[in-house]
Motif scaffolding. Structure first.
Motif, PDB file in Angstrom:
ATOM      1  N   LYS A 153      64.729   0.564  44.932  1.00 55.49           N
ATOM      2  CA  LYS A 153      65.664   1.012  43.887  1.00 55.49           C
ATOM      3  C   LYS A 153      64.927   1.736  42.758  1.00 55.49           C
ATOM      4  CE  LYS A 153      69.824  -0.607  45.039  1.00 55.49           C
ATOM      5  NZ  LYS A 153      70.279  -1.935  44.577  1.00 55.49           N
ATOM      6  N   CYS A 154      63.682   1.322  42.508  1.00 57.07           N
ATOM      7  CA  CYS A 154      62.875   1.933  41.437  1.00 57.07           C
ATOM      8  C   CYS A 154      62.061   3.118  41.939  1.00 57.07           C
ATOM      9  CB  CYS A 154      61.948   0.883  40.819  1.00 57.07           C
ATOM     10  SG  CYS A 154      62.803  -0.460  39.983  1.00 57.07           S
ATOM     11  N   ASP A 155      62.335   3.571  43.170  1.00 59.09           N
ATOM     12  CA  ASP A 155      61.647   4.709  43.790  1.00 59.09           C
ATOM     13  C   ASP A 155      60.144   4.489  43.956  1.00 59.09           C
ATOM     14  OD1 ASP A 155      64.068   6.000  43.951  1.00 59.09           O
ATOM     15  OD2 ASP A 155      63.802   7.130  42.094  1.00 59.09           O
ATOM     16  N   GLN A 156      59.750   3.235  44.068  1.00 64.65           N
ATOM     17  CA  GLN A 156      58.336   2.907  44.314  1.00 64.65           C
ATOM     18  C   GLN A 156      58.177   2.651  45.818  1.00 64.65           C
ATOM     19  OE1 GLN A 156      56.088   2.999  41.597  1.00 64.65           O
ATOM     20  NE2 GLN A 156      57.970   3.847  40.697  1.00 64.65           N
ATOM     21  N   PHE A 157      58.277   3.732  46.584  1.00 64.48           N
ATOM     22  CA  PHE A 157      58.356   3.609  48.033  1.00 64.48           C
ATOM     23  C   PHE A 157      57.057   3.091  48.654  1.00 64.48           C
ATOM     24  CE2 PHE A 157      61.089   7.349  46.881  1.00 64.48           C
ATOM     25  CZ  PHE A 157      62.278   6.640  46.916  1.00 64.48           C
ATOM     26  N   VAL A 158      55.931   3.514  48.117  1.00 67.04           N
ATOM     27  CA  VAL A 158      54.641   3.086  48.660  1.00 67.04           C
ATOM     28  C   VAL A 158      54.501   1.572  48.553  1.00 67.04           C
ATOM     29  CG1 VAL A 158      52.137   3.216  48.370  1.00 67.04           C
ATOM     30  CG2 VAL A 158      53.512   5.292  48.198  1.00 67.04           C
ATOM     31  N   ASP A 159      54.899   1.021  47.391  1.00 64.68           N
ATOM     32  CA  ASP A 159      54.812  -0.431  47.190  1.00 64.68           C
ATOM     33  C   ASP A 159      55.719  -1.181  48.157  1.00 64.68           C
ATOM     34  OD1 ASP A 159      53.104  -0.818  44.666  1.00 64.68           O
ATOM     35  OD2 ASP A 159      54.525   0.696  44.034  1.00 64.68           O
ATOM     36  N   LYS A 184      65.227   7.643  51.194  1.00 65.65           N
ATOM     37  CA  LYS A 184      65.205   8.090  49.798  1.00 65.65           C
ATOM     38  C   LYS A 184      63.978   8.944  49.503  1.00 65.65           C
ATOM     39  CE  LYS A 184      66.534   5.388  46.458  1.00 65.65           C
ATOM     40  NZ  LYS A 184      66.574   4.232  45.549  1.00 65.65           N
ATOM     41  N   ASP A 185      62.905   8.724  50.262  1.00 69.07           N
ATOM     42  CA  ASP A 185      61.669   9.489  50.062  1.00 69.07           C
ATOM     43  C   ASP A 185      61.688  10.812  50.823  1.00 69.07           C
ATOM     44  OD1 ASP A 185      59.188   9.794  48.859  1.00 69.07           O
ATOM     45  OD2 ASP A 185      58.092   8.855  50.507  1.00 69.07           O
ATOM     46  N   GLY A 186      62.847  11.161  51.390  1.00 63.13           N
ATOM     47  CA  GLY A 186      62.984  12.439  52.091  1.00 63.13           C
ATOM     48  C   GLY A 186      62.442  12.427  53.503  1.00 63.13           C
ATOM     49  N   LYS A 187      62.217  11.226  54.066  1.00 66.90           N
ATOM     50  CA  LYS A 187      61.646  11.115  55.416  1.00 66.90           C
ATOM     51  C   LYS A 187      62.709  10.568  56.365  1.00 66.90           C
ATOM     52  CE  LYS A 187      57.058  10.333  53.453  1.00 66.90           C
ATOM     53  NZ  LYS A 187      55.978   9.339  53.223  1.00 66.90           N
ATOM     54  N   ALA A 188      63.765  11.374  56.546  1.00 68.57           N
ATOM     55  CA  ALA A 188      64.901  10.930  57.362  1.00 68.57           C
ATOM     56  C   ALA A 188      64.495  10.686  58.818  1.00 68.57           C
ATOM     57  CB  ALA A 188      66.025  11.956  57.287  1.00 68.57           C
ATOM     58  N   GLU A 189      63.600  11.516  59.325  1.00 69.60           N
ATOM     59  CA  GLU A 189      63.152  11.352  60.718  1.00 69.60           C
ATOM     60  C   GLU A 189      62.438  10.019  60.895  1.00 69.60           C
ATOM     61  OE1 GLU A 189      63.697  12.388  64.194  1.00 69.60           O
ATOM     62  OE2 GLU A 189      63.680  14.272  63.049  1.00 69.60           O
ATOM     63  N   THR A 190      61.595   9.660  59.922  1.00 71.29           N
ATOM     64  CA  THR A 190      60.882   8.377  59.976  1.00 71.29           C
ATOM     65  C   THR A 190      61.861   7.214  59.845  1.00 71.29           C
ATOM     66  OG1 THR A 190      58.997   9.470  58.921  1.00 71.29           O
ATOM     67  CG2 THR A 190      58.954   7.071  58.992  1.00 71.29           C
ATOM     68  N   ALA A 191      62.890   7.397  59.036  1.00 73.97           N
ATOM     69  CA  ALA A 191      63.918   6.361  58.903  1.00 73.97           C
ATOM     70  C   ALA A 191      64.567   6.071  60.251  1.00 73.97           C
ATOM     71  CB  ALA A 191      64.971   6.792  57.879  1.00 73.97           C
ATOM     72  N   LEU A 192      64.862   7.117  61.001  1.00 71.39           N
ATOM     73  CA  LEU A 192      65.482   6.940  62.320  1.00 71.39           C
ATOM     74  C   LEU A 192      64.512   6.295  63.313  1.00 71.39           C
ATOM     75  CD1 LEU A 192      67.458  10.297  62.651  1.00 71.39           C
ATOM     76  CD2 LEU A 192      68.411   8.017  62.296  1.00 71.39           C
ATOM     77  N   LYS A 193      63.245   6.665  63.237  1.00 69.38           N
ATOM     78  CA  LYS A 193      62.243   6.055  64.121  1.00 69.38           C
ATOM     79  C   LYS A 193      62.071   4.567  63.812  1.00 69.38           C
ATOM     80  CE  LYS A 193      59.553  10.274  64.983  1.00 69.38           C
ATOM     81  NZ  LYS A 193      58.294  11.007  64.694  1.00 69.38           N
TER      82      LYS A 193
END
Length: 365
Positions: A153-159, A184-193
């Motif tokens: 939610k805080c856009d701290q995707f790496v954490d 949310k990080d713009g990696k829709a393909e990775t989300a699907l994988k």
């Protein structure tokens, strides 16, 4: 009258939001000497919040004779976060931490982390993360997934992804959190994988999972995969809530499959602004300003207030189709209803009038 009867009556008042009757039950609780019963006190807090009588809920908490029971604190914390009163939730958590006689438990932290995420208070969330590492509570799967969601939610995707990779046990909430991070990080393909990997490992996706992966298909304009996921939703008999259905409408609309978008759209019994906007946007991308305006009229008739996104989509459709009458209608609608527009609507109106050859009117913006 025993406390079980009172509890049942209070739950009825909560579900029906019967404030007057609920207050009478509250009086009866006192007269019967049950004011210290934790279950009744927690139910009273939930009841008053359901009726938006926050002051009475807080009074129940403050006057309770068993302030050392952490479940009572958790009840008020949950009531605050479920009603988006995140500031009050964190203030109460601070009070709890200052109380040397009662300690937060693994039910407390997910609620507080939700408040941190709602406010974008990532520094506060990191402090809780450090404390959870010291206490070992971080390895509770519910607490861990809540922490991942807070970072997302805080856009701290790496954490969030790092925490996911370190986590020894995962539940659906953990997978949903990391899939949302990738999306949310713009990696829709990775989300699907990641979604595929989740299923390979035997986890059952829920409606939250499907909402994100359908949105990932939308971002990629991958109609084929979107249809496969829609079929999977039906085969798994997943509850098709408004969020999933709205995501499907948006996916079909933006992928140019308006017939399927409309079919799904009409299945939704109670449409919210997001649902209406998804369908209107689909027609807008095709330049079908007539259908956009018809939906706007239906939207008004069914009691949903149009948003700025709604209006921008309709102006855009009028501009694409160069339909002067439709564009002037929506401009008039904005003026008649005294709607405060943003820069996007102004720019869309300017573009519309320019394409229609109404150069002089542009000076009014």
């Amino acid at each position: 009258m025993d406390y079980v009867t009172l509890l049942s009556a209070l739950r009825t008042c909560t579900s029906s939001k019967l404030l007057k009757q609920g207050k009478l039950i509250h009086q009866r609780i006192f007269s019967c000497g049950f004011q210290s019963n934790i279950l009744l006190c927690k139910s009273l807090i939930g009841f008053y919040f359901s009726c938006h009588d926050y002051a009475s809920a807080e009074l129940v908490f403050q006057t309770n004779e068993c302030p050392l029971d952490v479940s009572l604190w958790n009840s008020l914390l949950s009531a605050y976060t479920n009603n988006f009163r995140f500031v009050e939730a964190l203030q109460l958590f601070d009070q709890l931490n200052c109380n040397s006689h009662v300690r937060p438990d693994f039910y407390t932290y997910p609620v507080v982390l939700k408040a941190c995420g709602g406010l974008g208070r990532v520094i506060y969330g990191r402090r809780i993360h450090n404390h959870l590492l010291k206490t070992g509570l971080i390895w509770d799967v519910f607490v861990g997934s809540s922490l991942m969601n807070m970072y997302a939610k805080c856009d701290q995707f790496v954490d969030a992804i790092k925490l996911f990779d370190e986590f020894p046990q995962r539940d659906v909430g953990c997978w949903n959190a990391v899939i949302s991070c990738y999306f949310k990080d713009g990696k829709a393909e990775t989300a699907l994988k990641t979604f595929d990997k989740m299923k390979e490992l035997g986890f059952e996706p829920n409606s939250v999972t499907f909402t994100v992966v359908v949105s990932s298909c939308t971002r990629l304009l991958n109609l084929k995969r979107g249809k496969e996921i829609h079929r999977e939703l039906i085969d798994r008999r997943i509850l098709l809530d408004a969020f999933v259905l709205s995501a499907l409408v948006d996916m079909y609309g933006k992928c140019g499959c308006l017939e399927m978008a409309k079919e799904v759209f009409e299945q939704i019994p109670r449409k919210n602004a997001i649902t209406w906007n998804a369908m209107i946007t689909g027609y807008s991308l095709k330049g079908d300003s007539r259908s956009c305006i018809e939906l706007l009229m239906r939207m008004n008739d069914e009691g949903t207030k149009p948003t700025l996104t709604t209006l921008t989509s309709i102006v855009y459709a009028s501009s694409r189709s160069v339909q002067l009458r439709h564009g002037k209608f929506i401009h008039g609608y904005i003026l008649r209803n005294r709607i405060d527009v943003d820069i996007f609507i102004d720019v869309s109106l300017i573009d519309f009038y320019f394409k229609c050859g109404y150069i002089l009117i542009i000076d009014r913006f």
